[in-house]
Write a protein that holds these residues in place. Sequence first.
Motif, mmCIF file in Angstrom:
data_model
loop_
_atom_site.group_PDB
_atom_site.id
_atom_site.type_symbol
_atom_site.label_atom_id
_atom_site.label_comp_id
_atom_site.label_asym_id
_atom_site.label_seq_id
_atom_site.Cartn_x
_atom_site.Cartn_y
_atom_site.Cartn_z
ATOM 1 N N TRP A 134 0.216 -1.577 -0.056
ATOM 2 C CA TRP A 134 -0.011 0.311 0.418
ATOM 3 C C TRP A 134 0.443 1.292 -0.014
ATOM 4 N N PRO A 138 -0.104 3.552 -6.857
ATOM 5 C CA PRO A 138 -1.226 1.801 -6.919
ATOM 6 C C PRO A 138 -0.973 1.987 -8.464
ATOM 7 N N GLU A 140 -3.495 0.417 -10.609
ATOM 8 C CA GLU A 140 -4.206 1.006 -11.210
ATOM 9 C C GLU A 140 -5.445 1.840 -10.041
ATOM 10 N N GLN A 141 -6.142 2.547 -11.066
ATOM 11 C CA GLN A 141 -6.237 3.807 -10.739
ATOM 12 C C GLN A 141 -7.404 4.947 -11.520
ATOM 13 N N ASP A 148 -8.142 14.523 -6.982
ATOM 14 C CA ASP A 148 -8.637 13.428 -6.720
ATOM 15 C C ASP A 148 -6.545 12.862 -7.464
ATOM 16 N N TRP A 149 -5.677 12.455 -6.206
ATOM 17 C CA TRP A 149 -4.662 12.294 -6.420
ATOM 18 C C TRP A 149 -3.804 11.385 -5.708
ATOM 19 N N ASN A 150 -2.419 10.234 -5.646
ATOM 20 C CA ASN A 150 -2.155 10.227 -5.053
ATOM 21 C C ASN A 150 -0.609 10.082 -4.945
ATOM 22 N N GLN A 151 -0.210 9.706 -3.356
ATOM 23 C CA GLN A 151 1.443 9.629 -4.049
ATOM 24 C C GLN A 151 2.216 8.163 -3.367
ATOM 25 N N PRO B 78 1.985 10.237 4.199
ATOM 26 C CA PRO B 78 2.266 10.826 3.802
ATOM 27 C C PRO B 78 0.722 11.880 4.233
ATOM 28 N N PRO B 79 -0.261 11.808 2.640
ATOM 29 C CA PRO B 79 -0.907 12.817 2.846
ATOM 30 C C PRO B 79 -2.288 12.621 4.115
ATOM 31 N N VAL B 142 -10.651 -0.045 -2.631
ATOM 32 C CA VAL B 142 -9.519 0.890 -2.791
ATOM 33 C C VAL B 142 -8.966 0.745 -3.030
ATOM 34 N N HIS B 143 -7.490 1.624 -4.165
ATOM 35 C CA HIS B 143 -6.799 1.243 -5.180
ATOM 36 C C HIS B 143 -5.246 2.525 -4.341
ATOM 37 N N GLY B 144 -6.006 2.734 -3.222
ATOM 38 C CA GLY B 144 -4.672 3.843 -3.047
ATOM 39 C C GLY B 144 -5.498 4.451 -1.678
ATOM 40 N N LEU B 145 -3.918 4.507 -0.669
ATOM 41 C CA LEU B 145 -4.454 5.519 0.941
ATOM 42 C C LEU B 145 -3.998 7.085 0.066
ATOM 43 N N PRO B 146 -4.548 7.786 1.049
ATOM 44 C CA PRO B 146 -5.876 7.744 1.719
ATOM 45 C C PRO B 146 -7.119 7.647 0.847
ATOM 46 N N ILE B 162 -10.486 10.960 -3.643
ATOM 47 C CA ILE B 162 -9.650 9.433 -3.553
ATOM 48 C C ILE B 162 -8.196 10.974 -2.979
ATOM 49 N N GLY B 163 -6.797 10.545 -2.236
ATOM 50 C CA GLY B 163 -5.807 11.343 -2.392
ATOM 51 C C GLY B 163 -6.775 12.477 -0.830
ATOM 52 N N GLY B 164 -5.181 12.672 -0.504
ATOM 53 C CA GLY B 164 -5.460 13.988 0.963
ATOM 54 C C GLY B 164 -6.680 14.693 0.329
ATOM 55 N N ARG B 165 -7.022 15.576 1.520
ATOM 56 C CA ARG B 165 -8.246 16.960 1.710
ATOM 57 C C ARG B 165 -8.146 17.124 2.410
#
Lengths: 188, 181
Positions: A134, A138, A140-141, A148-151, B78-79, B142-146, B162-165
């Motif tokens: 985790w 990702p 896939e997303q 919307d974003w991921n790190q 981190p987020p 869920v594909h990624g945190l957070p 999806i992602g930090g807010r």
Amino acid sequence: MKNIITALVLGLFSLSCYANTSQSYTIDSVTGVETWKIYSQGVNFSLTQILPEQAQAFYVNRGFTLKQIKPYSSSCVYMAVLRNDNAPGTIHFESNKWSVFVNGQSRLLTSVDNWVQQLTTSTTKKSALIAFRWAQFPPEQEYEPGGDWNQGMLSIGLAPGSQFDIVARWDIDGKPYNVKLRGVRCVR
Amino acid sequence: MSGKQSSRIRTLLLVLTLSLSGVTLAAEIPPLTHKLTALNPPINAPSLRLKNMDDEIVDIKDLKGKVVVVNFWATWCPPCRREMGSLERLHLATKDKNVVILAVNIGEDVDTVFSFMGQVDPSPSFPILFDLEAHSMKLWKVHGLPTTYVINPEGKIVYRAIGGREFDHPDIQKTVIDLGN
């Protein structure tokens, strides 16, 4: 006169091609860590170097041994960020379709599942594997416009000091888009 | 001291700091936004039945009739860390307005989470649930945190982030409170 008009047309055409795309590069004055960032078609994409020692410390803290995590931590790892700020729709991506170009040769990224398989041994802690899975960018997303974003961590699978270009691909309602980050370097 | 030695010591200090904080990198942090994506049509919330910090079972089924904000997170993300204080401020602003916040921690133990809570300002007072095996991730897609979902009193997911807010933003507070009215 005809040549001047041609040059102007070509100039305007070039500008229009790059108007929505800009790559930037920063270096952290304290750590020396480098970041490559690009904004294109409403999407921000960046890669920030993670030092092998940083990756090791992170995963040893999560329950891996140094020996277990070394193949990953030394595989040219970045903190990847992808964010849909104002693309014309929902973006969908599969990172196993992204390409890395080294010396003119194209290659795909090692998948997260593949890394999890490599790291799974009889002595690997389950909690460490869950954190590993985790903490990755990702595979896939889908991101809606508006932030919307991921790190997450992204392994490029190259030797220290390698230089490469990376093409990130996504689609909106099946229509393909891509962006290329050029001249990215792995930490030495 | 040579330049190489100095560089190595600097790196080790950095690693030590990062190990203690659990943060991967502080560089190039994107700003947090406050947009929630409406799901049209809303979908039924999957099941969620997990233990809280007091080892008691919390079942989302028992929260029908309330607005439920479900946030999937981990202390090393981190987020997730960045938005946790804003979730608590959302909780403080909505706890008397038929709203419940549940933060589902992925793969970590109570001690790890408890020590992190002390670092958050304000420290979370909403329920933290523990999914040690990360089973809920698949169920909740869920594909990624957070990742965060907002569930209406009928038990349907109506918003997703999806992602930090910035969960304490007035727009999000109003959206969540209006759902409960």
